[in-house]
Design an enzyme around this catalytic site. Sequence first.
Site, PDB file in Angstrom:
ATOM      1  N   LYS A 172      38.868  50.231  34.729  1.00  0.00           N
ATOM      2  CA  LYS A 172      40.075  51.027  34.984  1.00  0.00           C
ATOM      3  C   LYS A 172      40.108  52.272  34.105  1.00  0.00           C
ATOM      4  N   ILE A 229      33.757  45.548  43.335  1.00  0.00           N
ATOM      5  CA  ILE A 229      33.020  46.299  42.305  1.00  0.00           C
ATOM      6  C   ILE A 229      32.287  47.485  42.933  1.00  0.00           C
ATOM      7  N   GLU A 276      26.044  47.330  52.834  1.00  0.00           N
ATOM      8  CA  GLU A 276      26.817  46.085  52.930  1.00  0.00           C
ATOM      9  C   GLU A 276      26.252  45.219  54.056  1.00  0.00           C
ATOM     10  N   SER A 313      26.164  44.599  43.384  1.00  0.00           N
ATOM     11  CA  SER A 313      27.496  43.982  43.244  1.00  0.00           C
ATOM     12  C   SER A 313      27.718  43.109  44.478  1.00  0.00           C
ATOM     13  N   ASP A 316      37.606  31.913  36.417  1.00  0.00           N
ATOM     14  CA  ASP A 316      36.476  32.174  37.328  1.00  0.00           C
ATOM     15  C   ASP A 316      35.535  30.988  37.463  1.00  0.00           C
ATOM     16  N   ALA A 338      41.719  38.168  37.021  1.00  0.00           N
ATOM     17  CA  ALA A 338      42.204  37.921  35.665  1.00  0.00           C
ATOM     18  C   ALA A 338      43.591  37.273  35.683  1.00  0.00           C
ATOM     19  N   HIS A 384      65.713  57.122  45.371  1.00  0.00           N
ATOM     20  CA  HIS A 384      65.138  58.247  46.107  1.00  0.00           C
ATOM     21  C   HIS A 384      64.903  59.422  45.162  1.00  0.00           C
TER      22      HIS A 384
HETATM   23  P1  FAD Z   1      35.849  35.579  31.513  1.00  0.00           P
HETATM   24  O1  FAD Z   1      36.715  36.764  31.403  1.00  0.00           O
HETATM   25  O2  FAD Z   1      34.500  35.737  32.104  1.00  0.00           O
HETATM   26  O3  FAD Z   1      35.717  34.990  30.045  1.00  0.00           O
HETATM   27  C1  FAD Z   1      34.895  33.927  29.746  1.00  0.00           C
HETATM   28  C2  FAD Z   1      34.563  33.995  28.269  1.00  0.00           C
HETATM   29  O4  FAD Z   1      33.953  32.764  27.894  1.00  0.00           O
HETATM   30  C3  FAD Z   1      33.556  35.094  27.916  1.00  0.00           C
HETATM   31  O5  FAD Z   1      33.977  35.765  26.761  1.00  0.00           O
HETATM   32  C4  FAD Z   1      32.270  34.313  27.633  1.00  0.00           C
HETATM   33  O6  FAD Z   1      31.447  34.936  26.653  1.00  0.00           O
HETATM   34  C5  FAD Z   1      32.850  33.024  27.073  1.00  0.00           C
HETATM   35  N1  FAD Z   1      31.944  31.870  27.168  1.00  0.00           N
HETATM   36  C6  FAD Z   1      31.235  31.450  28.245  1.00  0.00           C
HETATM   37  N2  FAD Z   1      30.592  30.297  27.953  1.00  0.00           N
HETATM   38  C7  FAD Z   1      30.905  30.007  26.668  1.00  0.00           C
HETATM   39  C8  FAD Z   1      30.558  28.942  25.801  1.00  0.00           C
HETATM   40  N3  FAD Z   1      29.777  27.942  26.204  1.00  0.00           N
HETATM   41  N4  FAD Z   1      31.027  28.973  24.534  1.00  0.00           N
HETATM   42  C9  FAD Z   1      31.835  29.975  24.116  1.00  0.00           C
HETATM   43  N5  FAD Z   1      32.210  30.997  24.900  1.00  0.00           N
HETATM   44  C10 FAD Z   1      31.748  31.003  26.152  1.00  0.00           C
HETATM   45  N6  FAD Z   1      40.207  41.040  37.815  1.00  0.00           N
HETATM   46  C11 FAD Z   1      41.454  41.512  37.999  1.00  0.00           C
HETATM   47  O7  FAD Z   1      42.390  40.717  38.143  1.00  0.00           O
HETATM   48  N7  FAD Z   1      41.719  42.853  38.011  1.00  0.00           N
HETATM   49  C12 FAD Z   1      40.725  43.773  37.860  1.00  0.00           C
HETATM   50  O8  FAD Z   1      40.980  44.976  37.873  1.00  0.00           O
HETATM   51  C13 FAD Z   1      39.397  43.295  37.685  1.00  0.00           C
HETATM   52  N8  FAD Z   1      38.398  44.172  37.526  1.00  0.00           N
HETATM   53  C14 FAD Z   1      37.120  43.697  37.332  1.00  0.00           C
HETATM   54  C15 FAD Z   1      36.097  44.618  37.222  1.00  0.00           C
HETATM   55  C16 FAD Z   1      34.794  44.185  37.053  1.00  0.00           C
HETATM   56  C17 FAD Z   1      33.684  45.198  36.915  1.00  0.00           C
HETATM   57  C18 FAD Z   1      34.530  42.781  36.964  1.00  0.00           C
HETATM   58  C19 FAD Z   1      33.136  42.287  36.731  1.00  0.00           C
HETATM   59  C20 FAD Z   1      35.557  41.859  37.087  1.00  0.00           C
HETATM   60  C21 FAD Z   1      36.856  42.309  37.287  1.00  0.00           C
HETATM   61  N9  FAD Z   1      37.918  41.428  37.449  1.00  0.00           N
HETATM   62  C22 FAD Z   1      39.178  41.897  37.656  1.00  0.00           C
HETATM   63  C23 FAD Z   1      37.714  39.971  37.400  1.00  0.00           C
HETATM   64  C24 FAD Z   1      38.090  39.425  36.012  1.00  0.00           C
HETATM   65  O9  FAD Z   1      37.321  40.093  35.035  1.00  0.00           O
HETATM   66  C25 FAD Z   1      37.838  37.929  35.950  1.00  0.00           C
HETATM   67  O10 FAD Z   1      38.501  37.292  37.015  1.00  0.00           O
HETATM   68  C26 FAD Z   1      38.367  37.361  34.642  1.00  0.00           C
HETATM   69  O11 FAD Z   1      37.723  37.961  33.544  1.00  0.00           O
HETATM   70  C27 FAD Z   1      38.154  35.853  34.589  1.00  0.00           C
HETATM   71  O12 FAD Z   1      38.643  35.366  33.377  1.00  0.00           O
HETATM   72  P2  FAD Z   1      38.041  34.048  32.722  1.00  0.00           P
HETATM   73  O13 FAD Z   1      38.832  33.816  31.476  1.00  0.00           O
HETATM   74  O14 FAD Z   1      37.959  32.972  33.713  1.00  0.00           O
HETATM   75  O15 FAD Z   1      36.526  34.402  32.343  1.00  0.00           O
HETATM   76  P1  NAI Z   2      32.780  40.841  46.212  1.00  0.00           P
HETATM   77  O1  NAI Z   2      32.746  39.454  46.679  1.00  0.00           O
HETATM   78  O2  NAI Z   2      34.061  41.560  46.118  1.00  0.00           O
HETATM   79  O3  NAI Z   2      31.849  41.756  47.131  1.00  0.00           O
HETATM   80  C1  NAI Z   2      30.504  41.469  47.327  1.00  0.00           C
HETATM   81  C2  NAI Z   2      30.053  42.162  48.588  1.00  0.00           C
HETATM   82  O4  NAI Z   2      28.650  42.093  48.642  1.00  0.00           O
HETATM   83  C3  NAI Z   2      30.599  41.481  49.851  1.00  0.00           C
HETATM   84  O5  NAI Z   2      31.152  42.445  50.710  1.00  0.00           O
HETATM   85  C4  NAI Z   2      29.367  40.817  50.445  1.00  0.00           C
HETATM   86  O6  NAI Z   2      29.403  40.727  51.839  1.00  0.00           O
HETATM   87  C5  NAI Z   2      28.271  41.759  49.958  1.00  0.00           C
HETATM   88  N1  NAI Z   2      26.950  41.138  49.903  1.00  0.00           N
HETATM   89  C6  NAI Z   2      26.639  39.895  49.460  1.00  0.00           C
HETATM   90  N2  NAI Z   2      25.303  39.686  49.559  1.00  0.00           N
HETATM   91  C7  NAI Z   2      24.773  40.827  50.068  1.00  0.00           C
HETATM   92  C8  NAI Z   2      23.454  41.237  50.403  1.00  0.00           C
HETATM   93  N3  NAI Z   2      22.413  40.417  50.245  1.00  0.00           N
HETATM   94  N4  NAI Z   2      23.274  42.469  50.904  1.00  0.00           N
HETATM   95  C9  NAI Z   2      24.318  43.316  51.072  1.00  0.00           C
HETATM   96  N5  NAI Z   2      25.600  42.980  50.784  1.00  0.00           N
HETATM   97  C10 NAI Z   2      25.818  41.751  50.278  1.00  0.00           C
HETATM   98  O7  NAI Z   2      32.000  40.824  44.819  1.00  0.00           O
HETATM   99  P2  NAI Z   2      31.844  41.932  43.680  1.00  0.00           P
HETATM  100  O8  NAI Z   2      32.194  43.266  44.182  1.00  0.00           O
HETATM  101  O9  NAI Z   2      30.512  41.675  43.083  1.00  0.00           O
HETATM  102  O10 NAI Z   2      32.951  41.495  42.648  1.00  0.00           O
HETATM  103  C11 NAI Z   2      32.979  40.161  42.161  1.00  0.00           C
HETATM  104  C12 NAI Z   2      34.375  39.718  41.949  1.00  0.00           C
HETATM  105  O11 NAI Z   2      34.914  40.326  40.782  1.00  0.00           O
HETATM  106  C13 NAI Z   2      35.357  40.113  43.042  1.00  0.00           C
HETATM  107  O12 NAI Z   2      35.303  39.239  44.137  1.00  0.00           O
HETATM  108  C14 NAI Z   2      36.657  40.006  42.331  1.00  0.00           C
HETATM  109  O13 NAI Z   2      37.064  38.664  42.326  1.00  0.00           O
HETATM  110  C15 NAI Z   2      36.309  40.458  40.925  1.00  0.00           C
HETATM  111  N6  NAI Z   2      36.707  41.848  40.763  1.00  0.00           N
HETATM  112  C16 NAI Z   2      38.025  42.176  40.899  1.00  0.00           C
HETATM  113  C17 NAI Z   2      38.437  43.476  40.789  1.00  0.00           C
HETATM  114  C18 NAI Z   2      39.864  43.801  41.008  1.00  0.00           C
HETATM  115  O14 NAI Z   2      40.674  42.883  41.030  1.00  0.00           O
HETATM  116  N7  NAI Z   2      40.233  45.061  41.176  1.00  0.00           N
HETATM  117  C19 NAI Z   2      37.501  44.558  40.479  1.00  0.00           C
HETATM  118  C20 NAI Z   2      36.136  44.106  40.392  1.00  0.00           C
HETATM  119  C21 NAI Z   2      35.777  42.796  40.513  1.00  0.00           C
END
Ligand code: FAD
Ligand code: NAI
Length: 474
Positions: free
Chosen positions: A58, A194, A213, A278, A321, A329, A453
């Site tokens: 973000k 992503i 895609e 992604s 997750d 999150a 408004h």
């Molecule tokens: P995580 O955030 O993955 O945290 C897990 C933690 O556990 C990590 O620090 C890891 O190092 C630690 N861990 C793992 N195994 C062990 C172990 N054995 N011992 C100790 N520590 C360990 N979600 C949204 O809602 N809004 C968004 O805008 C958004 N944007 C995203 C953008 C990107 C690029 C990505 C990749 C994800 C995004 N997400 C977003 C998804 C969001 O990041 C995840 O859903 C969220 O972080 C999940 O939280 P969690 O606590 O389950 O796991």
């Molecule tokens: P995603 O599930 O959102 O998208 C993956 C895309 O890849 C899908 O459209 C799928 O059809 C495509 N795909 C899969 N295999 C493929 C292949 N072999 N060839 C071509 N296309 C293929 O997963 P993404 O973008 O990796 O993000 C993972 C997760 O992280 C999201 O599902 C979301 O839960 C979380 N996230 C949330 C955000 C938010 O809330 N704004 C921002 C970023 C991530």
Amino acid sequence: MAKHFDVVVIGGGPGGYIAAIRAAQLGLTVVCIDAWQNAKGGPALGGTCTNVGCIPSKAMLQSSEHFEHVQHGLAEHGVEVKGVKLNLGQMLGRKDGVVKQNNDGIQYLFKKNKVSFLHGRASFVKADAGAYEIAVSAPANESVTGKHIIVATGSNPRAFPDLPFDEQQILSNTGALEIDHVPKKLGVIGAGVIGLEMGSVWRRLGAEVTILEALPTFLGAVDESVASEAHKLFVKQGLAIEMGVKIGKIKTGKGVRVEYTNASGAAQVLEVDKLIVSIGRVPNTDGLHSDAVGLKLDERGFIVVDDHCKTNLPNVWAVGDVVRGPMLAHKAEEEGVAVAERIAGQHGHVNFDTIPWVIYTSPEIAWVGKTEQQLKASGVAYKSGSFPFMANGRARALGDTSGLVKFLADAQSDEILGVHIVGPMASELIAEAVVAMEFRASAEDIARICHAHPTLSEATKEAALAVDKRALNF
Ligand code: FAD
Ligand code: NAI
């Protein structure tokens, strides 16, 4: 002797750190163990979300939007700016600073709430006399025992078989947030959340972005009319999106060469400087030694839980997750709070039907509840109403009239079943719809509420009015 806690939380992402704080608020003794390391090898609480997910993405989306806006969005307001230059180092540095503020903020919250913290990787050792023993690797290098264990170990990016992320040419979300120069040509595989967010960042900064895609339908989980409007807008912005492809060989060398077949089955080649992969994320149980205690995983590696986040083991819970459900999150946080409350004997609750989704592109896409295609498929009789931002005074004043708000309501009772928005500040506007659905409001309820408004939220009210075919400004 190992120190004993009421609750041991494994993982310091949004699921884990929030569960730890809530459990401590409820008077339980709590330790949170997290393995994430910053560039200097120190702790970096907040997990994927804070370090390589929600927060840095973000930050980059905001900065890149300013860069684009100052070049292309200000002239119509009569603001002329010449000689706009990109300082990518400053932009990336700011992003890192925002991440660090969040890391430090969580450490402060742990101290404030008396949550103990251990930096290292946690693994199950054994279950013994009503407690679980957990070993923590270096730098903490110690063992603890806990009556309750909350596993919140998150997820990792999914790689193609035989194509590991090198974070130089083949990038996961981690590398995609750290490219130190704008690539001339950037490829993205996967037009999901992503792919669209990161593709937008680098397009705005000047890269030629192509997204490949596999599925034939754009954003299949999103309401069809919203997805089709968003697709139109993204293509107009210059994102090249090819649907229905089949990825073949991917070779790295001077650049990255992607062989694929297009939707008509014709062989194609995409040559790019860097490639973001992604294609979804996989649950992370690396090093957890779940088998030491018999913690059950499903065939895809998710920890098996019931609706209350209970695993197959007594007093072992899992959230976020690493369990079923959307990888978001706020979903992880809600589960973390609910589990802490259940451990403390309260009735924690998560309503999975009202979890909002947001895609932070420009315009943003946000929704809650059912899509029109889901309602059709399940045979639910519904009414719908839409309102375009084009007819909203505040959107016109902002100079951002793209998109619409759409309501879906039950045909008989008028209860709101889904709200779908593509447009400016959709991420903020969706909150009203979530509140309404949580209280099982009708479209009429929203239509009768006074909205200030001129605000974008009037589009929400108008869409609710449109359900009854009585929008006033369109
Ligand atoms: P995580 O955030 O993955 O945290 C897990 C933690 O556990 C990590 O620090 C890891 O190092 C630690 N861990 C793992 N195994 C062990 C172990 N054995 N011992 C100790 N520590 C360990 N979600 C949204 O809602 N809004 C968004 O805008 C958004 N944007 C995203 C953008 C990107 C690029 C990505 C990749 C994800 C995004 N997400 C977003 C998804 C969001 O990041 C995840 O859903 C969220 O972080 C999940 O939280 P969690 O606590 O389950 O796991
Ligand atoms: P995603 O599930 O959102 O998208 C993956 C895309 O890849 C899908 O459209 C799928 O059809 C495509 N795909 C899969 N295999 C493929 C292949 N072999 N060839 C071509 N296309 C293929 O997963 P993404 O973008 O990796 O993000 C993972 C997760 O992280 C999201 O599902 C979301 O839960 C979380 N996230 C949330 C955000 C938010 O809330 N704004 C921002 C970023 C991530």
